[in-house]
Write an enzyme that holds these catalytic residues in place. Structure first.
Site, PDB file in Angstrom:
ATOM      1  N   ASP A   1       0.866  -1.181   0.000  1.00  0.00           N
ATOM      2  CA  ASP A   1       0.000   0.000   0.000  1.00  0.00           C
ATOM      3  C   ASP A   1       0.905   1.235   0.000  1.00  0.00           C
ATOM      4  O   ASP A   1       1.573   1.523   1.006  1.00  0.00           O
ATOM      5  CB  ASP A   1      -0.884  -0.051   1.259  1.00  0.00           C
ATOM      6  CG  ASP A   1      -1.891   1.087   1.327  1.00  0.00           C
ATOM      7  OD1 ASP A   1      -1.679   2.110   0.654  1.00  0.00           O
ATOM      8  OD2 ASP A   1      -2.888   0.946   2.079  1.00  0.00           O
ATOM      9  N   HIS A   2       0.903   1.955  -1.107  1.00  0.00           N
ATOM     10  CA  HIS A   2       1.856   3.062  -1.253  1.00  0.00           C
ATOM     11  C   HIS A   2       1.501   4.252  -0.355  1.00  0.00           C
ATOM     12  O   HIS A   2       2.297   5.175  -0.201  1.00  0.00           O
ATOM     13  CB  HIS A   2       1.921   3.492  -2.724  1.00  0.00           C
ATOM     14  CG  HIS A   2       3.261   4.043  -3.128  1.00  0.00           C
ATOM     15  ND1 HIS A   2       4.224   4.406  -2.210  1.00  0.00           N
ATOM     16  CD2 HIS A   2       3.802   4.278  -4.339  1.00  0.00           C
ATOM     17  CE1 HIS A   2       5.292   4.857  -2.839  1.00  0.00           C
ATOM     18  NE2 HIS A   2       5.067   4.791  -4.131  1.00  0.00           N
ATOM     19  N   ARG A   3       0.317   4.227   0.266  1.00  0.00           N
ATOM     20  CA  ARG A   3       0.003   5.292   1.220  1.00  0.00           C
ATOM     21  C   ARG A   3       0.824   5.110   2.494  1.00  0.00           C
ATOM     22  O   ARG A   3       1.063   6.063   3.239  1.00  0.00           O
ATOM     23  CB  ARG A   3      -1.494   5.269   1.595  1.00  0.00           C
ATOM     24  CG  ARG A   3      -2.412   5.591   0.451  1.00  0.00           C
ATOM     25  CD  ARG A   3      -3.855   5.316   0.834  1.00  0.00           C
ATOM     26  NE  ARG A   3      -4.067   3.914   1.195  1.00  0.00           N
ATOM     27  CZ  ARG A   3      -5.222   3.409   1.602  1.00  0.00           C
ATOM     28  NH1 ARG A   3      -6.280   4.198   1.727  1.00  0.00           N
ATOM     29  NH2 ARG A   3      -5.337   2.140   1.882  1.00  0.00           N
TER      30      ARG A   3
ATOM     31  N   ILE B   1       3.662   2.588   2.647  1.00  0.00           N
ATOM     32  CA  ILE B   1       5.014   2.081   2.422  1.00  0.00           C
ATOM     33  C   ILE B   1       5.610   2.720   1.174  1.00  0.00           C
ATOM     34  O   ILE B   1       4.956   2.789   0.122  1.00  0.00           O
ATOM     35  CB  ILE B   1       4.958   0.545   2.284  1.00  0.00           C
ATOM     36  CG1 ILE B   1       4.648  -0.046   3.663  1.00  0.00           C
ATOM     37  CG2 ILE B   1       6.250  -0.017   1.738  1.00  0.00           C
ATOM     38  CD1 ILE B   1       4.153  -1.436   3.634  1.00  0.00           C
TER      39      ILE B   1
END
Ligand code: CAO
Length: 465
Positions: free
Chosen positions: A437-439, A441
């Site tokens: 989850d780029h939010r 990591i």
């Protein structure tokens, strides 16, 4: 003066002998009207049974695993005030409920007069205590009046007529609020036990959406609807329903795919030495009736990597403002079953040896294939591993199993020529695909995580450092 109210299973549609999977209150608890008392799970849906009254739970008549049908008494609730004493379903402590006999007489007379049987709502349920005194006629009239004065019984499980298989867990009060606000509960992430959606979750979801959307902007994806195609116009077809698991997991996968910004990091681990150890340990595993596959080592190594990079062991709060850092290591494992994909969770994987993990994996994947996993065995995961290594392939992009923030995909290990600085050597290389989850990591974190995972798998003694 207090009265004892018998709470019964209300109209649950066509369902019969539905197992109780969870008790939500204990003896001595104070309950309010519409508060859920217990959860039932049919083969199609999970349903809560609400309390129709406010009072104190004096007795629970059922236990987890019991099977109940419409009308089964599930609890005795002591109603303390005068209003409660007048409730239908209330039985006075100190005197037999003459009114109840009158209510029954009322009902029977209506049926005899050709009005036909009326289906009782929860507040109209027949009482256990019968009096042989008094005038049935007069009391029946009083009972009728009294019924009219009561609030309408809760409308149970109206959702059952919709798509029961995909209903999220929430109390009737939360469902009511969601209906009033026009919120589709399937979009709301539950923070309660077993993913139950609480009133707070619902409010946070609404607040999050209100603050995220500038006035006048569109919040949806505004996609064109999928065209309806008559495939039979092209040739012969057969239409079959999706499996129960597909009906449940499909909307979750869809939500996770469109709401989480996914990125997938690919890497490879040299498992040549690990494979030699795995083969050596196989006989011992077989003696214990289990199997030592690469997945067992991966579970152990993932725990090591989670300890080293704890941000991968977090969950984003529903409003997106906080991270929940977990201090436990429960690892989900995607299992391919005849009914579809399910994810049992190995609890406290950090506290188990490789052989114990192998046994637990065998036990849970067996139960998954038989469709016998309990809700507890499918919840609480920190990170999921999806291994297609037994089948084949070189890489894939798994969908994150929210509220987790990463998922590890594993493909089939292959012998490859690897340059060691002087010459090519044959090494067994295991492909890793980590979706995150780029939010939460960053890409650099993900590359470090998979590198560390490979570092542990390359020499398992490092797990003991
Ligand atoms: N590389 C090479 N061989 C592998 C391997 C890998 N990465 N992973 C497993 N194998 C081998 C095993 O050692 C085993 O070999 P033997 O038959 O010689 O003993 C064989 O492949 C079959 O393994 P398995 O699949 O029975 O066992 P597992 O522990 O690897 O996996 C389970 C168990 C339950 C995860 C698996 O059976 C399964 O259901 N996988 C599908 C998961 C899935 O569908 N994921 C996609 C979800 S979409 O994101």
């Amino acid at each position: 003066m207090s009265t004892i109210h018998e709470v019964r299973v209300p109209d649950i549609g066509d369902f019969d002998e539905v197992p109780v999977i969870e008790l939500l209150v204990s003896v001595g608890d104070r309950v309010e009207p519409e508060q859920s008392l217990l959860t039932l799970e049919s083969d199609k849906a999970t349903m809560d049974v609400p309390s129709p009254v406010s009072g104190v739970v004096r007795e629970l008549k059922v236990a987890v695993g019991d099977e109940v049908s419409e009308g089964t008494v599930i609890a005795l609730v002591e109603v303390e005030d005068a209003a409660g004493a007048g409730d239908e379903g209330a039985r006075e402590d100190h005197a037999p409920a003459a009114d109840d006999a009158a209510a029954q007489a009322d009902e029977h007379r209506a049926q005899a007069a050709g009005e036909g049987p009326s289906r009782p709502g929860p507040a109209d349920e027949v009482q256990e205590t019968v009096s042989d005194s008094g005038s049935a006629h007069t009391q029946a009239a009083e009972a009728s009046d009294r019924r009219e004065a009561l609030p309408p019984p809760p409308v149970p499980f109206a959702e059952m007529q919709q798509d029961p298989a995909s209903l999220p867990l929430a109390s009737p009060a939360v469902r009511k609020l969601a209906r009033e606000l026009g919120v589709d509960l399937k979009q709301v992430q539950g923070s309660g036990r077993n993913g139950r959606i609480t009133e707070e979750d619902l409010k946070s979801w609404v607040k999050g959406h209100l603050s995220a959307a500038p006035a006048g902007s569109a919040t949806g994806l505004a996609l064109a609807p999928a065209p309806e195609i008559d495939f039979s116009s092209f040739g012969q077809v057969e239409v079959k329903p999706l499996s129960r698991i597909q009906k449940i997991s499909g909307p979750n996968l869809h939500r996770n795919w469109v709401t989480i910004p996914h990125v997938t990091q690919f890497d490879e681990a040299d498992i040549t030495e690990m494979e030699a150890f795995r083969k050596a340990a196989q006989a011992e595993a077989e003696a214990r009736g289990t199997k030592m596959t690469p997945l067992v080592f991966l579970i152990k190594a993932v725990v090591g990597a989670l300890k080293h990079y704890p941000k991968f062991n977090t969950s984003l709060s529903p409003d997106g403002q906080h991270l929940v850092w977990k201090q436990y290591y429960h690892i989900g494992v995607a299992v391919d079953t005849p009914g579809g994909l399910v994810v049992p969770v190995i609890r406290d994987a950090d506290q188990q040896s490789l052989l114990e993990l192998a046994e637990e994996l065998t036990r849970l994947s067996g139960k998954a294939r038989e469709g016998k996993l309990s809700r507890d065995e499918m919840t609480g995961g920190c990170l999921t591993i999806s291994s297609l290594g037994g089948i084949g392939g070189t890489a894939f992009t798994p969908i994150i199993n929210a509220p987790e923030v990463a998922i590890l995909g594993v493909s089939r290990a292959q012998m490859k020529p690897v340059w060691n600085g002087k010459k090519f050597k044959p090494r067994l290389m295991l492909p890793l695909s980590l979706s995150y989850d780029h939010r939460v990591i960053d890409g650099a974190d993900a590359a470090r995580f998979t590198r560390h995972l490979a570092y542990l798998l390359e020499d398992l003694r490092r797990l003991m450092l």
